[in-house]
Enzyme design. Structure first.
Site, PDB file in Angstrom:
ATOM      1  N   ASP A 201      32.499  11.605 -17.162  1.00 40.53           N
ATOM      2  CA  ASP A 201      32.982  12.914 -16.754  1.00 40.53           C
ATOM      3  C   ASP A 201      32.891  12.881 -15.228  1.00 40.53           C
ATOM      4  OD1 ASP A 201      32.985  15.595 -15.780  1.00 40.53           O
ATOM      5  OD2 ASP A 201      32.722  16.273 -17.839  1.00 40.53           O
ATOM      6  N   HIS A 202      34.033  12.851 -14.564  1.00 34.63           N
ATOM      7  CA  HIS A 202      33.985  12.574 -13.125  1.00 34.63           C
ATOM      8  C   HIS A 202      33.251  13.673 -12.346  1.00 34.63           C
ATOM      9  CE1 HIS A 202      37.580  15.150 -12.911  1.00 34.63           C
ATOM     10  NE2 HIS A 202      37.344  15.283 -11.624  1.00 34.63           N
ATOM     11  N   HIS A 264      33.813  19.363 -18.074  1.00 35.87           N
ATOM     12  CA  HIS A 264      33.352  19.585 -16.692  1.00 35.87           C
ATOM     13  C   HIS A 264      32.487  20.842 -16.570  1.00 35.87           C
ATOM     14  CE1 HIS A 264      36.226  16.531 -16.027  1.00 35.87           C
ATOM     15  NE2 HIS A 264      37.272  17.260 -15.721  1.00 35.87           N
TER      16      HIS A 264
HETATM   17  C1  BG6 Z   1      40.705  16.666 -14.985  1.00 32.39           C
HETATM   18  C2  BG6 Z   1      41.701  17.536 -15.707  1.00 32.39           C
HETATM   19  O1  BG6 Z   1      39.743  16.168 -15.886  1.00 32.39           O
HETATM   20  O2  BG6 Z   1      40.042  17.423 -13.986  1.00 32.39           O
HETATM   21  C3  BG6 Z   1      42.685  18.135 -14.724  1.00 32.39           C
HETATM   22  O3  BG6 Z   1      42.382  16.782 -16.683  1.00 32.39           O
HETATM   23  C4  BG6 Z   1      41.956  18.855 -13.617  1.00 32.39           C
HETATM   24  O4  BG6 Z   1      43.589  19.013 -15.378  1.00 32.39           O
HETATM   25  C5  BG6 Z   1      40.909  17.946 -13.000  1.00 32.39           C
HETATM   26  O5  BG6 Z   1      42.910  19.235 -12.636  1.00 32.39           O
HETATM   27  C6  BG6 Z   1      40.054  18.672 -11.995  1.00 32.39           C
HETATM   28  O6  BG6 Z   1      39.275  17.736 -11.310  1.00 32.39           O
HETATM   29  P1  BG6 Z   1      38.870  17.974  -9.799  1.00 32.39           P
HETATM   30  O7  BG6 Z   1      37.978  16.845  -9.441  1.00 32.39           O
HETATM   31  O8  BG6 Z   1      40.142  18.006  -9.023  1.00 32.39           O
HETATM   32  O9  BG6 Z   1      38.187  19.309  -9.806  1.00 32.39           O
END
Ligand code: BG6
Length: 520
Positions: A201-202, A264
């Site tokens: 989960d980034h 997230h």
């Molecule tokens: C991704 C989703 O996991 O996270 C996207 O699939 C979303 O829809 C993105 O825009 C948001 O990531 P960050 O790092 O830009 O907040």
């Protein structure tokens, strides 16, 4: 509002030990689905940043795997991605060597007969570069291929090799409901041991997300008030101005709840509410996360609202509505916005509402957690003169800005100078990451890729964790699937989401905080 900046003293920063980073022994990173955007925009720039900072081992190579016959074009395309999305100069002296370590292998993910060739190719590269069997398989394909790839790796003996450490990184979405997540966990664990599995989960790679734990557990003053006695409620917002960025078919099946809330936002929620782990190690951290998620009772359907954007104006630009986006059903019932009210039934949090909202094409790009404290028991200064600049005393508010403008602010009341009426005005103590440390946070993948190569699972999801969060959201997804939304679209692009979301808080006598971002 007046803002007091907070800074880091250079002498303190210089005391932070440098050069103690761990570097993996060697590694062959095999990316399945490498022709997709993620590899070019995020993974390759992150890997090159690791190379620039000396955190990649010398005997390291990358093999991109996808269906298209790309050959040498692939490495060239990755170089372009590193320059375009990694903020790297095309003339960077390390770039040629790095790109020289990238190769490509064309394979049909669901065709078992292609995997023997892949195995032979990996063995060849391994031998050439002295990698000693250390492999990381990264699944960045469409989720329907995850199980097949894993099974084929297992069938070829690539999951439990005789030599070296092997692990698998699995991108989100990990399942699309409880049942499918369980099934995928079963398939994964039939081939890889749980200690080899890195569900990514980034968000957990973001500095500001990790900093939530540091803020809470490396400081003595916040934890004593971090509970129901002092906190009135919390709001967690993941607001995006972006739309679906050409990902129509993916988003149609996902929707906001699956795309960002189940993963997230639940990670953010766990970091901000969990009990202190006994150490910063995978098992302790994961145990505390699962404990807090399990303490959330089922969310009544009335406490979950959804929205879909219509046309509107975002950042001064006209944009189309969701149903007019490319490859989206013109009558789509997919939600591009979700908001929820939940509670955590444990001694720390009982009775403290937590509101979550996530949406596309909103007014502002901001991911923030705001923690509103209770008012003092007696407001002796709340008798304002009509001319007062501040109408009423505002409660203390702690805001954790995950992105952009990464930082933390604490709002408190201060006496307006020279005011004879003891007028109180809110001021902000503001810590700004970039201003204090002179750098903004990386995209999240650097830390996570490195941790996966090092076998550190602290910032990755465990099978119990994903099943617990899916268990919470599956009933809502099912209820939404069973009943088409009556009025979709129900918010204009560029606004703060649908009215039903405001009502969710109004019912409790509260309102969403929409002044997100740093107060200059
Ligand atoms: C991704 C989703 O996991 O996270 C996207 O699939 C979303 O829809 C993105 O825009 C948001 O990531 P960050 O790092 O830009 O907040």
């Amino acid at each position: 509002m007046t803002t007091i900046q907070m800074s880091v003293r250079p002498e303190d920063l210089s005391r932070v030990p440098q050069g103690h980073e761990r570097i993996p022994d060697a590694g062959l990173l095999v990316i399945f689905g490498a022709s997709g955007d993620l590899t070019k925009r995020k993974l390759m720039p992150a890997l090159f940043h690791l190379e620039q900072t000396g955190l990649l081992p010398g005997n390291f190579a990358i093999v991109g795997v996808a269906r298209r016959p790309l050959g040498g074009e692939f490495a060239a395309d990755m170089r372009a991605g590193i320059v375009a999305f990694g903020g790297v100069e095309a003339s960077d002296p390390k770039l040629d060597d790095f790109v020289g370590r990238i190769s490509y292998f064309a394979l049909k993910f669901d065709d078992p007969s292609d995997y023997a060739g892949l195995k032979a190719e990996l063995e060849r590269i391994d031998k050439d570069r002295g990698i000693a069997g250390h492999r990381l398989f990264y699944l960045a394909t469409a989720p329907e291929f995850f199980a097949g790839i894993i099974e084929n790796l297992g069938a070829q003996g690539m999951a439990q090799p005789e030599q070296g450490q092997t692990a698998v990184v699995i991108e989100k979405p990990f399942g699309h409901d409880l049942e499918s997540a369980r099934e995928l966990n079963r398939q994964v664990n039939a081939v890889f041991q749980e200690s080899q599995v890195f569900r990514i989960d980034h968000y957990l790679g973001k500095e500001t997300v990790q900093n939530i734990l540091v803020f809470r557990f490396a400081n003595g003053i916040f934890e004593p008030i971090w509970n129901r006695n002092y906190i009135d409620h919390m709001q967690i917002t993941a607001a995006e101005t972006l739309g679906i960025e050409g990902r129509g078919p993916f988003y149609e099946k996902a929707g906001a709840l699956r795309d960002v809330v189940q993963n997230h936002m639940m990670e953010l929620l766990s970091f901000v509410t969990m009990e202190p782990p006994s150490s910063f190690e995978a098992e302790s951290v994961r145990r505390e996360k699962v404990k807090v998620w399990r303490a959330i009772p089922p969310i009544p359907i009335l406490n979950a609202v959804r929205g879909q954007y219509g046309p509107g104006v975002v950042d001064g630009q006209r944009v189309v509505g969701y149903r007019d986006e490319e490859r989206v059903n013109p009558e789509s019932g997919t939600e591009t916005y979700a908001a929820l009210r939940l509670e955590i039934e444990n001694w720390r949090w009982a009775g403290v509402p937590i509101y979550l909202r996530a949406g596309k094409r909103l007014k502002k790009q901001a991911t923030e957690i705001s923690i509103q404290f209770k008012q003092p028991p007696l407001l002796i200064f709340n008798r304002m003169a009509a001319s007062s600049p501040c109408q009423e005393i505002q409660p203390n508010l702690l805001t954790i800005r995950i992105q952009p403008d990464e930082g933390i602010a604490l709002r408190f009341g201060a006496k307006v100078p020279t005011s004879p009426n003891m007028d109180v005005c809110p001021v902000n103590m503001d810590f700004d990451y970039a201003a204090a440390f002179g750098k903004s946070s990386a995209n999240g993948y650097e830390r996570l890729l490195l941790d996966a190569m090092l076998g550190d699972q602290t910032l990755f999801s465990h099978r119990d964790g994903v099943e617990t969060t899916w268990a919470l959201y599956t009933p809502i997804l099912e209820a939404w699937a069973a009943k088409r939304p009556e009025v979709f679209p129900n918010y204009f692009a560029g606004k703060w989401g649908p009215e039903c979301s405001d009502r969710l808080l109004e019912r409790d006598g509260r309102a969403w905080r929409n002044d997100l971002g740093r107060k200059a």
